[in-house]
Design a protein around this motif. Structure first.
Motif, PDB file in Angstrom:
ATOM      1  N   TRP A   1       4.448  -4.169  -2.745  1.00  0.00           N
ATOM      2  CA  TRP A   1       5.361  -3.814  -1.662  1.00  0.00           C
ATOM      3  C   TRP A   1       4.648  -3.936  -0.314  1.00  0.00           C
ATOM      4  N   GLY A   2       3.418  -3.471  -0.234  1.00  0.00           N
ATOM      5  CA  GLY A   2       2.663  -3.552   1.014  1.00  0.00           C
ATOM      6  C   GLY A   2       2.420  -4.986   1.453  1.00  0.00           C
ATOM      7  N   ALA A   3       2.039  -5.843   0.514  1.00  0.00           N
ATOM      8  CA  ALA A   3       1.789  -7.250   0.844  1.00  0.00           C
ATOM      9  C   ALA A   3       3.070  -7.937   1.306  1.00  0.00           C
ATOM     10  N   LEU A   4       4.178  -7.669   0.624  1.00  0.00           N
ATOM     11  CA  LEU A   4       5.459  -8.268   1.019  1.00  0.00           C
ATOM     12  C   LEU A   4       5.935  -7.751   2.375  1.00  0.00           C
ATOM     13  N   ALA A   5       5.710  -6.466   2.634  1.00  0.00           N
ATOM     14  CA  ALA A   5       6.125  -5.884   3.916  1.00  0.00           C
ATOM     15  C   ALA A   5       5.329  -6.477   5.079  1.00  0.00           C
ATOM     16  N   VAL A   6       4.025  -6.662   4.884  1.00  0.00           N
ATOM     17  CA  VAL A   6       3.201  -7.261   5.944  1.00  0.00           C
ATOM     18  C   VAL A   6       3.611  -8.708   6.178  1.00  0.00           C
ATOM     19  N   ASN A   7       3.865  -9.430   5.111  1.00  0.00           N
ATOM     20  CA  ASN A   7       4.294 -10.825   5.236  1.00  0.00           C
ATOM     21  C   ASN A   7       5.614 -10.914   6.004  1.00  0.00           C
ATOM     22  N   SER A   8       6.550 -10.044   5.673  1.00  0.00           N
ATOM     23  CA  SER A   8       7.838 -10.021   6.361  1.00  0.00           C
ATOM     24  C   SER A   8       7.668  -9.643   7.835  1.00  0.00           C
ATOM     25  N   TYR A   9       6.833  -8.653   8.109  1.00  0.00           N
ATOM     26  CA  TYR A   9       6.554  -8.227   9.483  1.00  0.00           C
ATOM     27  C   TYR A   9       5.986  -9.380  10.308  1.00  0.00           C
ATOM     28  N   ASN A  10       5.007 -10.079   9.744  1.00  0.00           N
ATOM     29  CA  ASN A  10       4.381 -11.188  10.462  1.00  0.00           C
ATOM     30  C   ASN A  10       5.356 -12.330  10.718  1.00  0.00           C
ATOM     31  N   LYS A  11       6.216 -12.623   9.731  1.00  0.00           N
ATOM     32  CA  LYS A  11       7.209 -13.682   9.927  1.00  0.00           C
ATOM     33  C   LYS A  11       8.173 -13.332  11.058  1.00  0.00           C
ATOM     34  N   LYS A  12       8.643 -12.090  11.083  1.00  0.00           N
ATOM     35  CA  LYS A  12       9.546 -11.665  12.158  1.00  0.00           C
ATOM     36  C   LYS A  12       8.852 -11.700  13.508  1.00  0.00           C
ATOM     37  N   LEU A  13       7.606 -11.258  13.526  1.00  0.00           N
ATOM     38  CA  LEU A  13       6.845 -11.218  14.778  1.00  0.00           C
ATOM     39  C   LEU A  13       6.634 -12.624  15.326  1.00  0.00           C
ATOM     40  N   LEU A  14       6.251 -13.547  14.468  1.00  0.00           N
ATOM     41  CA  LEU A  14       5.984 -14.923  14.907  1.00  0.00           C
ATOM     42  C   LEU A  14       7.262 -15.674  15.239  1.00  0.00           C
ATOM     43  N   ALA A  15       8.397 -15.245  14.681  1.00  0.00           N
ATOM     44  CA  ALA A  15       9.672 -15.865  15.007  1.00  0.00           C
ATOM     45  C   ALA A  15      10.247 -15.334  16.318  1.00  0.00           C
TER      46      ALA A  15
ATOM     47  N   LEU B   1      -5.996  -1.163   1.431  1.00  0.00           N
ATOM     48  CA  LEU B   1      -5.573   0.220   1.682  1.00  0.00           C
ATOM     49  C   LEU B   1      -4.707   0.768   0.556  1.00  0.00           C
ATOM     50  N   THR B   2      -3.783  -0.054   0.056  1.00  0.00           N
ATOM     51  CA  THR B   2      -2.942   0.427  -1.036  1.00  0.00           C
ATOM     52  C   THR B   2      -3.716   0.506  -2.352  1.00  0.00           C
ATOM     53  N   PHE B   3      -4.732  -0.322  -2.523  1.00  0.00           N
ATOM     54  CA  PHE B   3      -5.565  -0.227  -3.727  1.00  0.00           C
ATOM     55  C   PHE B   3      -6.365   1.076  -3.719  1.00  0.00           C
ATOM     56  N   ILE B   4      -6.921   1.410  -2.561  1.00  0.00           N
ATOM     57  CA  ILE B   4      -7.760   2.606  -2.463  1.00  0.00           C
ATOM     58  C   ILE B   4      -6.924   3.886  -2.380  1.00  0.00           C
ATOM     59  N   PHE B   5      -5.877   3.881  -1.546  1.00  0.00           N
ATOM     60  CA  PHE B   5      -5.136   5.106  -1.260  1.00  0.00           C
ATOM     61  C   PHE B   5      -3.743   5.172  -1.874  1.00  0.00           C
ATOM     62  N   GLY B   6      -3.311   4.130  -2.553  1.00  0.00           N
ATOM     63  CA  GLY B   6      -1.983   4.137  -3.160  1.00  0.00           C
ATOM     64  C   GLY B   6      -0.877   4.142  -2.119  1.00  0.00           C
ATOM     65  N   SER B   7       0.087   5.023  -2.304  1.00  0.00           N
ATOM     66  CA  SER B   7       1.240   5.040  -1.408  1.00  0.00           C
ATOM     67  C   SER B   7       0.876   5.486   0.009  1.00  0.00           C
ATOM     68  N   VAL B   8      -0.206   6.223   0.184  1.00  0.00           N
ATOM     69  CA  VAL B   8      -0.636   6.612   1.532  1.00  0.00           C
ATOM     70  C   VAL B   8      -1.107   5.377   2.302  1.00  0.00           C
ATOM     71  N   GLY B   9      -1.762   4.446   1.626  1.00  0.00           N
ATOM     72  CA  GLY B   9      -2.196   3.200   2.254  1.00  0.00           C
ATOM     73  C   GLY B   9      -1.040   2.308   2.640  1.00  0.00           C
TER      74      GLY B   9
END
Length: 88
Positions: free
Chosen positions: A70-84, A24-32
């Protein structure tokens, strides 16, 4: 009849995909970036608008990869918090 205080509720929240975030960020940039982080998307929209305007679009070559990282790091952080089990 079970007591209402002892009733346990389970809320299932799916994890986010790093691959989808990158796509999404590759195709749409900051909107993705809205898929990964709303605040980050708003910040990058403002930055990309300023840089894109002042450099006639050439500066987006540098901001676009930043959005992807930034998007990849944010998703990784979100998933870690969710699974914790932490509140998101």
């Amino acid at each position: 009849m079970p007591d209402e205080m002892s009733t346990q509720r389970v809320i299932a929240i799916p994890t986010k995909s790093v691959g989808i975030s990158l796509l999404l960020t590759f195709i749409f940039g900051s909107v993705g970036l809205f898929y990964s982080t709303v605040l980050g998307a708003i910040i990058m929209l403002i930055i990309e608008a300023i840089i894109g305007f002042t450099t006639f679009g050439f500066g987006l070559i540098f901001t676009h990869p930043i959005c992807m990282i930034w998007g990849a790091l944010a998703v990784n952080s979100y998933n870690k918090k969710l699974l914790a089990g932490k509140a998101i």
